[in-house]
Motif scaffolding. Structure first.
Motif, short mmCIF file in Angstrom:
data_model
loop_
_atom_site.label_atom_id
_atom_site.label_comp_id
_atom_site.label_asym_id
_atom_site.label_seq_id
_atom_site.Cartn_x
_atom_site.Cartn_y
_atom_site.Cartn_z
N LEU A 70 0.83 -1.20 0.00
CA LEU A 70 0.00 0.00 0.00
C LEU A 70 0.87 1.25 0.00
O LEU A 70 0.50 2.27 -0.62
CB LEU A 70 -0.93 0.00 1.20
N ALA A 71 2.01 1.20 0.66
CA ALA A 71 2.92 2.34 0.64
C ALA A 71 3.41 2.61 -0.78
O ALA A 71 3.50 3.76 -1.22
CB ALA A 71 4.11 2.09 1.57
N ASP A 72 3.70 1.55 -1.54
CA ASP A 72 4.10 1.72 -2.93
C ASP A 72 2.95 2.27 -3.77
O ASP A 72 3.15 3.11 -4.64
CB ASP A 72 4.57 0.38 -3.52
N GLY A 192 -10.10 9.15 -0.98
CA GLY A 192 -9.55 8.72 -2.25
C GLY A 192 -10.10 7.39 -2.72
O GLY A 192 -9.49 6.72 -3.56
N VAL A 193 -11.27 7.01 -2.21
CA VAL A 193 -11.82 5.69 -2.52
C VAL A 193 -12.06 5.53 -4.01
O VAL A 193 -11.67 4.52 -4.62
CB VAL A 193 -13.12 5.45 -1.72
N HIS A 198 -8.52 4.84 -10.37
CA HIS A 198 -8.35 5.40 -11.72
C HIS A 198 -7.11 6.28 -11.89
O HIS A 198 -6.85 6.74 -13.01
CB HIS A 198 -9.58 6.22 -12.10
N ALA A 199 -6.37 6.54 -10.83
CA ALA A 199 -5.24 7.46 -10.93
C ALA A 199 -4.09 6.99 -10.05
O ALA A 199 -4.31 6.28 -9.07
CB ALA A 199 -5.66 8.87 -10.53
N LEU A 200 -2.89 7.40 -10.40
CA LEU A 200 -1.72 7.09 -9.58
C LEU A 200 -1.70 8.05 -8.40
O LEU A 200 -1.61 9.26 -8.58
CB LEU A 200 -0.45 7.22 -10.40
N CYS A 292 -0.69 2.30 -14.40
CA CYS A 292 -1.74 3.30 -14.27
C CYS A 292 -1.85 4.13 -15.55
O CYS A 292 -2.95 4.47 -16.00
CB CYS A 292 -1.47 4.20 -13.07
N ALA A 293 -0.72 4.46 -16.15
CA ALA A 293 -0.74 5.20 -17.41
C ALA A 293 -1.44 4.39 -18.51
O ALA A 293 -2.24 4.93 -19.30
CB ALA A 293 0.68 5.55 -17.84
#
Length: 402
Positions: A70-72, A192-193, A198-200, A292-293
């Motif tokens: 999760l940290a990553d 941020g749920v 959808h985003a980094l 993600c991209a």
């Protein structure tokens, strides 16, 4: 960058049922590696965390690996990752803890764009402390938040804001909101749920003091995650049991953690890192960025196809209009009920799942003039393909002629 949708879809056993899923904002389907990780955790010795018995070591390893994963994912410190039953539960816990330092005259800002899980806990905590609630509105014509300066003051203690609306997809400028809030001496609590799917996420770039998300929205199991700076968590004293550890982040985790779900969450992060862009290399964070991209490019293409198809249909209002938004659309119909559309699409001959409602974004629905009813929500997920989109559009075209 590559995105092999056929290979990706083959990893989701639930898709064999043939449903075209547009219910991702409410929870995604689960890939096989996540299912296997949950089963594997349960198939091996498992007990309370420790370093002596095998079950103790297995539990401890699962927790440590989940925090690192999760940290990553969130560009956070593993020591600032807190696990909970849900994002709602975590927000209630932290709102109560933070409110202990509030007094009459202090102010809390909530928005009409948020899921109620990032609204009601703050309102209720403010009421108990005698603090004042300030509302940050949005323009229903554009879906954009109004400027924060209109409600921000030197008495503001917390700004609670969504990184992406779960109802209409709007992505506010969180980094700018955070900058303004911090200049006023306030903390920023970000939901941020919906955004994380959808985003980094970059906790520092967003400027969020607290960021919550839910792994089941990005292919993982059902539970909640909060990320914050460990040094900030050290300043907070939550209610806890006397024998339980006072170490951060464990002091915020009530009871025994769901080890099997944490194993599944670690697997979900690895899946996002390794399967969205199989050609990606480097650290897990670097692979997550590449994946993600690739996902955003895939979803942008599908959203363009969806937008074009919807524009060709008469009698549909699209309430998702913000310049920066997730691939999540809220639809209403001039002469038809959205609940009827939901049922029509779900009939076996179409087998399209696009649910209707306000999805706990009750303030957003009311501000749009939709009361508590909301609309038909269409959300894309990593496994959505062009055939899914075309089936949805065909189903809506048929529905509008009934």
């Amino acid at each position: 960058m590559s995105y092999d949708i056929t290979a990706l879809r083959s990893q989701f056993p639930a898709l064999a049922a043939g449903t075209a899923h547009f219910d991702g904002p409410g929870g995604t389907q689960t890939p096989r590696p996540v299912i296997d990780a949950v089963a594997d955790a349960l198939a091996h010795p498992l007990s309370n965390r420790g370093q002596n018995a095998p079950g103790e070591r297995n539990a401890d390893t699962i927790v440590v690996e989940a925090r690192r994963a999760l940290a990553d994912l969130l560009a956070a410190d593993p020591s600032g990752i807190v696990f909970g039953r849900s994002a709602t539960q975590l927000t209630y816990d932290f709102s109560r803890t933070l409110a202990r330092s509030w007094a009459p005259g202090d102010e809390v800002i909530v928005t009409r764009l948020d899921h109620d899980a990032n609204v009601r806990p703050w309102i209720q905590a403010a009421e108990r402390a005698g603090a004042t609630v300030r509302w940050l509105d949005f323009d229903p014509a554009t879906g954009e938040l109004e400027p924060l300066q209109a409600v921000l003051s030197e008495r503001t203690r917390v700004v609670a804001v969504t990184a992406a609306s779960n109802l209409i997809g709007t992505r506010p400028a969180i980094s700018e909101i955070s900058r303004l809030a911090h200049e006023a001496g306030a903390l920023v609590y970000v939901d941020g749920v919906h955004y994380t799917a959808h985003a980094l996420v970059d906790l520092e770039a967003l400027g969020a003091d607290f960021f919550v998300c839910s792994p089941y929205k990005f292919l993982g199991p059902h539970h909640g995650v909060l990320a914050a700076r460990p040094e900030l968590l050290e300043t907070l004293r939550p209610d806890k049991l006397l024998p339980s550890t006072d170490a951060v982040p464990e002091r915020f985790e009530l009871g025994t953690l769901p080890y099997e779900f944490l194993a599944g969450t670690r697997a979900a992060v690895d899946f996002l890192a390794d399967r969205l862009d199989p050609a990606a290399t480097g650290t897990r964070r670097e692979r997550l960025a590449a994946g993600c991209a690739a996902l955003e490019a895939h979803e942008d293409d599908l959203r363009a196809r969806l937008d074009k198809g919807l524009a060709a249909l008469d009698g549909i209002t699209i309430h998702s209009r913000a310049a920066d938004r997730t691939p999540t659309l809220l639809l209403t119909f001039a002469d038809h009920s959205t609940a009827d559309a939901y049922r029509f699409l779900a009939e076996p001959e179409r087998n399209v799942h696009a649910p209707a409602g306000s999805f706990y974004a009750i303030e957003t629905s009311r501000r749009l003039g939709l009361g508590d009813t909301g609309g038909l929500r269409v959300g894309l997920a990593p496994y959505t393909d062009t055939e899914d989109v075309d089936r949805l559009l065909a189903g809506l075209a048929d529905f509008l002629t009934t």
